[in-house]
Scaffold this motif. Structure first.
Motif, PDB file in Angstrom:
ATOM      1  N   ASP A  77      -2.804  -3.413  -2.492  1.00  0.00           N
ATOM      2  CA  ASP A  77      -3.630  -2.332  -3.434  1.00  0.00           C
ATOM      3  C   ASP A  77      -2.920  -2.230  -4.288  1.00  0.00           C
ATOM      4  O   ASP A  77      -2.583  -3.082  -4.654  1.00  0.00           O
ATOM      5  CB  ASP A  77      -2.604  -0.677  -2.272  1.00  0.00           C
ATOM      6  CG  ASP A  77      -3.255   0.438  -3.203  1.00  0.00           C
ATOM      7  OD1 ASP A  77      -4.538   0.744  -3.243  1.00  0.00           O
ATOM      8  OD2 ASP A  77      -2.346   1.580  -2.736  1.00  0.00           O
ATOM      9  N   GLN A  94      -3.721   0.049  -6.739  1.00  0.00           N
ATOM     10  CA  GLN A  94      -2.821   1.698  -7.475  1.00  0.00           C
ATOM     11  C   GLN A  94      -1.899   1.878  -6.664  1.00  0.00           C
ATOM     12  O   GLN A  94      -1.609   2.897  -5.645  1.00  0.00           O
ATOM     13  CB  GLN A  94      -4.366   2.819  -6.931  1.00  0.00           C
ATOM     14  CG  GLN A  94      -5.263   2.260  -7.775  1.00  0.00           C
ATOM     15  CD  GLN A  94      -6.131   2.545  -8.785  1.00  0.00           C
ATOM     16  OE1 GLN A  94      -4.661   2.948  -9.996  1.00  0.00           O
ATOM     17  NE2 GLN A  94      -6.677   1.462  -9.116  1.00  0.00           N
ATOM     18  N   LEU A  95      -0.702   1.365  -7.419  1.00  0.00           N
ATOM     19  CA  LEU A  95       1.004   1.291  -6.815  1.00  0.00           C
ATOM     20  C   LEU A  95       1.686   1.826  -7.774  1.00  0.00           C
ATOM     21  O   LEU A  95       0.648   2.642  -8.981  1.00  0.00           O
ATOM     22  CB  LEU A  95       1.534  -0.063  -6.610  1.00  0.00           C
ATOM     23  CG  LEU A  95       0.583  -0.662  -5.496  1.00  0.00           C
ATOM     24  CD1 LEU A  95       1.336  -1.721  -5.588  1.00  0.00           C
ATOM     25  CD2 LEU A  95       0.739  -0.376  -3.817  1.00  0.00           C
ATOM     26  N   GLU A 142       1.162  -1.279  -0.257  1.00  0.00           N
ATOM     27  CA  GLU A 142       0.060  -0.040  -0.456  1.00  0.00           C
ATOM     28  C   GLU A 142       0.810   0.985   0.407  1.00  0.00           C
ATOM     29  O   GLU A 142       1.852   1.220   0.898  1.00  0.00           O
ATOM     30  CB  GLU A 142      -0.967  -0.163   1.388  1.00  0.00           C
ATOM     31  CG  GLU A 142      -1.473   1.184   0.917  1.00  0.00           C
ATOM     32  CD  GLU A 142      -2.501   1.386   0.803  1.00  0.00           C
ATOM     33  OE1 GLU A 142      -2.466   2.281  -0.188  1.00  0.00           O
ATOM     34  OE2 GLU A 142      -4.117   1.146   0.345  1.00  0.00           O
ATOM     35  N   ASP A 143       0.780   1.742  -0.946  1.00  0.00           N
ATOM     36  CA  ASP A 143       1.296   3.144  -1.196  1.00  0.00           C
ATOM     37  C   ASP A 143       1.016   4.536  -0.228  1.00  0.00           C
ATOM     38  O   ASP A 143       1.541   5.588   0.125  1.00  0.00           O
ATOM     39  CB  ASP A 143       1.690   3.439  -2.797  1.00  0.00           C
ATOM     40  CG  ASP A 143       0.351   4.354  -3.256  1.00  0.00           C
ATOM     41  OD1 ASP A 143      -0.708   3.506  -2.901  1.00  0.00           O
ATOM     42  OD2 ASP A 143       0.899   5.095  -3.900  1.00  0.00           O
TER      43      ASP A 143
HETATM   44 MN    MN Z   1      -2.821   3.343  -3.667  1.00  0.00          MN
END
Ligand code: MN
Length: 130
Positions: free
Chosen positions: A54, A56-57, A10-11
């Motif tokens: 996640d 969307q990285l 997770e970013d």
């Molecule tokens: Mn993300």
């Protein structure tokens, strides 16, 4: 349930903080990777019981990282649960197509999140319905 090892990819620091807090409060050990390369490095050691992914990285997406893990023998059978940020149905279907076993919608529901993922870890990949 017995303490489990979880890798959270997770970013977003705020999202990560909540997930780590909830899982650690339940006695589980959580490692956080903020991008795909870091996750791959962590997966060269002891494998986790669950990966929370996640989608969307930065650089390599969660979809591509999941495909990569599924195609490598050492990580092909890991339990991978997507964290889907959007209420878009396509996002969830894409996560399953990429090889995720299930998904949890973000923001995670603090009241039900731990029980959900513990249930998934207990049942294992075969028992998890996408
Ligand atoms: Mn993300």
């Amino acid at each position: 349930m017995n303490p489990k090892q979880v890798l959270l990819v997770e970013d977003n620091a705020l999202n990560a903080k909540l997930v780590v807090f909830l899982l650690e409060a339940a006695g589980h050990e959580v490692k956080v990777a903020t991008h795909a390369k870091e996750a791959l490095t962590m997966l060269t050691g002891r494998l986790p019981d669950l990966i929370l992914m996640d989608l969307q990285l930065p650089e390599v997406s969660g979809y591509d990282l999941t495909r990569q893990l599924r195609s490598a023998p050492a990580t092909a059978n890991l339990l991978i649960v997507a964290l889907t940020a959007f209420a878009m149905t396509g996002d969830e279907a894409k996560a399953l197509e990429a090889g995720c076993d299930a998904y949890v919608t973000k923001p995670v529901d603090a009241k039900t999140f731990v029980a959900r993922v513990e249930g998934m870890m207990e049942r294992g990949r075969e028992g998890v319905e996408g």
